[in-house]
Write a protein that holds these residues in place. Structure first.
Motif, PDB file in Angstrom:
ATOM      1  N   SER A 156       1.862   7.552   1.095  1.00 51.98           N
ATOM      2  CA  SER A 156       2.096   8.282  -0.149  1.00 51.98           C
ATOM      3  C   SER A 156       2.616   7.334  -1.226  1.00 51.98           C
ATOM      4  O   SER A 156       3.339   6.379  -0.935  1.00 51.98           O
ATOM      5  CB  SER A 156       3.115   9.410   0.083  1.00 51.98           C
ATOM      6  OG  SER A 156       4.384   8.867   0.380  1.00 51.98           O
ATOM      7  N   VAL A 157       2.248   7.617  -2.446  1.00 49.30           N
ATOM      8  CA  VAL A 157       2.659   6.763  -3.566  1.00 49.30           C
ATOM      9  C   VAL A 157       4.175   6.743  -3.710  1.00 49.30           C
ATOM     10  O   VAL A 157       4.771   5.711  -4.048  1.00 49.30           O
ATOM     11  CB  VAL A 157       1.998   7.261  -4.871  1.00 49.30           C
ATOM     12  CG1 VAL A 157       2.498   6.456  -6.068  1.00 49.30           C
ATOM     13  CG2 VAL A 157       0.476   7.172  -4.759  1.00 49.30           C
ATOM     14  N   THR A 158       4.819   7.844  -3.420  1.00 49.05           N
ATOM     15  CA  THR A 158       6.276   7.964  -3.578  1.00 49.05           C
ATOM     16  C   THR A 158       7.010   6.911  -2.757  1.00 49.05           C
ATOM     17  O   THR A 158       7.981   6.302  -3.231  1.00 49.05           O
ATOM     18  CB  THR A 158       6.746   9.363  -3.154  1.00 49.05           C
ATOM     19  OG1 THR A 158       5.998  10.335  -3.870  1.00 49.05           O
ATOM     20  CG2 THR A 158       8.229   9.543  -3.425  1.00 49.05           C
ATOM     21  N   PRO A 162       7.547   1.778  -4.208  1.00 48.92           N
ATOM     22  CA  PRO A 162       8.810   1.016  -4.202  1.00 48.92           C
ATOM     23  C   PRO A 162       8.900   0.018  -3.048  1.00 48.92           C
ATOM     24  O   PRO A 162       9.514  -1.053  -3.196  1.00 48.92           O
ATOM     25  CB  PRO A 162       9.883   2.108  -4.049  1.00 48.92           C
ATOM     26  CG  PRO A 162       9.168   3.316  -3.564  1.00 48.92           C
ATOM     27  CD  PRO A 162       7.784   3.223  -4.096  1.00 48.92           C
ATOM     28  N   LEU A 163       8.286   0.341  -1.911  1.00 50.22           N
ATOM     29  CA  LEU A 163       8.309  -0.598  -0.783  1.00 50.22           C
ATOM     30  C   LEU A 163       7.489  -1.841  -1.086  1.00 50.22           C
ATOM     31  O   LEU A 163       7.884  -2.965  -0.725  1.00 50.22           O
ATOM     32  CB  LEU A 163       7.784   0.085   0.483  1.00 50.22           C
ATOM     33  CG  LEU A 163       8.726   1.106   1.127  1.00 50.22           C
ATOM     34  CD1 LEU A 163       8.042   1.836   2.276  1.00 50.22           C
ATOM     35  CD2 LEU A 163      10.001   0.418   1.628  1.00 50.22           C
ATOM     36  N   ILE A 164       6.357  -1.685  -1.750  1.00 50.19           N
ATOM     37  CA  ILE A 164       5.534  -2.840  -2.122  1.00 50.19           C
ATOM     38  C   ILE A 164       6.274  -3.713  -3.133  1.00 50.19           C
ATOM     39  O   ILE A 164       6.214  -4.945  -3.075  1.00 50.19           O
ATOM     40  CB  ILE A 164       4.180  -2.369  -2.688  1.00 50.19           C
ATOM     41  CG1 ILE A 164       3.313  -1.783  -1.562  1.00 50.19           C
ATOM     42  CG2 ILE A 164       3.446  -3.517  -3.376  1.00 50.19           C
ATOM     43  CD1 ILE A 164       1.994  -1.209  -2.035  1.00 50.19           C
ATOM     44  N   GLN A 165       6.994  -3.068  -4.062  1.00 45.85           N
ATOM     45  CA  GLN A 165       7.765  -3.831  -5.052  1.00 45.85           C
ATOM     46  C   GLN A 165       8.844  -4.680  -4.380  1.00 45.85           C
ATOM     47  O   GLN A 165       9.136  -5.793  -4.813  1.00 45.85           O
ATOM     48  CB  GLN A 165       8.407  -2.876  -6.066  1.00 45.85           C
ATOM     49  CG  GLN A 165       7.393  -2.221  -7.005  1.00 45.85           C
ATOM     50  CD  GLN A 165       8.031  -1.182  -7.909  1.00 45.85           C
ATOM     51  OE1 GLN A 165       9.193  -0.808  -7.724  1.00 45.85           O
ATOM     52  NE2 GLN A 165       7.271  -0.701  -8.887  1.00 45.85           N
ATOM     53  N   GLY A 171       3.673  -8.023   2.732  1.00 50.66           N
ATOM     54  CA  GLY A 171       4.844  -7.668   3.531  1.00 50.66           C
ATOM     55  C   GLY A 171       4.839  -6.206   3.927  1.00 50.66           C
ATOM     56  O   GLY A 171       5.141  -5.854   5.072  1.00 50.66           O
ATOM     57  N   PHE A 172       4.468  -5.363   2.970  1.00 55.15           N
ATOM     58  CA  PHE A 172       4.386  -3.930   3.261  1.00 55.15           C
ATOM     59  C   PHE A 172       3.325  -3.652   4.314  1.00 55.15           C
ATOM     60  O   PHE A 172       3.562  -2.894   5.258  1.00 55.15           O
ATOM     61  CB  PHE A 172       4.070  -3.147   1.982  1.00 55.15           C
ATOM     62  CG  PHE A 172       3.738  -1.704   2.232  1.00 55.15           C
ATOM     63  CD1 PHE A 172       4.748  -0.778   2.473  1.00 55.15           C
ATOM     64  CD2 PHE A 172       2.418  -1.282   2.241  1.00 55.15           C
ATOM     65  CE1 PHE A 172       4.441   0.555   2.721  1.00 55.15           C
ATOM     66  CE2 PHE A 172       2.103   0.045   2.481  1.00 55.15           C
ATOM     67  CZ  PHE A 172       3.119   0.968   2.722  1.00 55.15           C
TER      68      PHE A 172
END
Length: 357
Positions: A156-158, A162-165, A171-172
């Motif tokens: 999900s985008v939610t 933020p995890l990719i950032q 890494g994600f």
């Protein structure tokens, strides 16, 4: 703890199952036990014979093997009747399948035999079920839930953005793959440890369904991971390229391989653990296709529409099969066949059950 759908299905099976009648004549049944040779293999007093004894049988919890999966079952009228009519359905632990031959029965013979065995076996109070049973079912249900919700949540985008950032795209993807793999391994081990709690009686012919479907599933899997496809992770740029190979057949070949795997294994495995495992895999694969299409439509905008118009979610819905097969090539077919053969040989080692009927 059983889920409500599982309880509903189990209750429905009990309501629809034929009533286990003890309307026969015990005296006639005892005659039949000797006439049919049953008394030669089954003792009445607990003494050792080639087959399990009838002594103190009724109401006892027995360890049996059903479709190569161990489970515990209470020896009631239904179990006794099934053991007479289908002697190899529930094989008592420690005994060889096929040792008891199927017997041709005249009308009423089964009722007489059941009545006799009930009388010989007595009727002690049933032993309490072990608490570990529900715990094992909770484990497979929990593992499946983590596997399914982990995929959906991390996609999900939610959560994803933020995890990719924080972790970067690579890494994600690494952490995502690790968590998904861990959940899948947990699911497999929980499935192997789960007891056999029957929901429906699978006819023997249903065991051929996976053997027929799995070569197709492996073919889709191999093609899906070896063909450029904008629905795959980190391949969004391929949306501008002309669809080739397996993408002409379906734009979600890899997910269809998992959906086919799950659906093919549901009919021959009519127990709670299998419903959790294969039902969860099937649900996730189909939901994943819809989710990816929705996400790609938003992320790729106008570039997505021409690609979606030339491809289909459902396999073979757009035609062009001849061109697709020519572009796929021989190598992918060979790899799929090798994986299928490897699965046939390694299924018992990995899953604990032979893939062969």
């Amino acid at each position: 703890m059983r889920t409500l759908p599982a309880l509903a299905l189990a209750g429905l099976c009990l309501l629809l199952a034929p009533r286990a009648l003890a309307d026969g004549d015990p005296a006639r049944g005892k005659q039949l036990l000797f006439e049919r040779g049953c008394a030669a293999c089954h003792s009445f007093d607990g003494s050792a014979r080639p087959g399990p004894t009838y002594h103190s049988l009724v109401g006892k919890t027995r360890k049996v093997v059903t479709q190569e999966k161990p489970r515990e079952i209470v020896a009631d009228e239904a179990y006794i009747r099934r053991s007479i009519v289908e002697p190899n359905h529930d094989v008592v632990e420690g005994y060889m399948p096929g040792a008891m031959p199927g017997l041709a029965m005249r009308e009423g013979d089964v009722d007489h035999l059941v009545a006799a065995i009930l009388e010989i076996g007595g009727a002690p109070k049933p032993e309490p079920a072990k608490s570990g049973k529900d715990g094992s079912l909770r484990a497979i249900a929990s593992a499946t839930l983590v596997f399914v919700l982990g995929h959906i949540g991390l996609s999900s985008v939610t959560l994803r953005r933020p995890l990719i950032q924080r972790l970067s795209e690579k890494g994600f993807q690494g952490i995502y793959s690790l968590l998904v793999l861990a959940a899948f391994v947990w699911m497999i081990f929980a499935y192997r440890a789960a007891p056999y709690v029957e929901l429906w009686r699978a006819p023997p012919w249903t065991r051929w369904i996976p053997l027929v479907v799995m070569p197709i599933a492996f073919f889709f899997l191999v093609c899906g991971y070896s063909t450029q496809n904008p629905t795959q992770m980190m391949q969004e740029k391929a949306v501008s390229a002309e669809p080739r190979g397996i993408v002409r057949i379906t734009r979600h070949p890899a997910l269809w391989s998992f959906a086919l795997w799950g659906m093919a294994h549901l009919p021959p495995n009519g127990d709670v653990a299998s419903l959790c495992l294969f039902g969860g895999i099937t649900f996730l694969a189909i939901a994943g296709m819809l989710h990816i299409d929705s996400r790609r439509k938003i992320a790729l905008g106008e570039a997505w529409e021409p690609f979606a118009a030339k491809t289909s979610l459902v396999p073979f819905a757009r035609g062009g099969v001849g061109e697709a097969i020519a572009e796929i090539g021989v190598v992918r077919f060979v790899v799929a066949i090798l994986l299928y053969v490897g699965m046939l040989h390694g299924h018992r080692l990995v899953i604990g059950v032979s893939a062969m009927p």
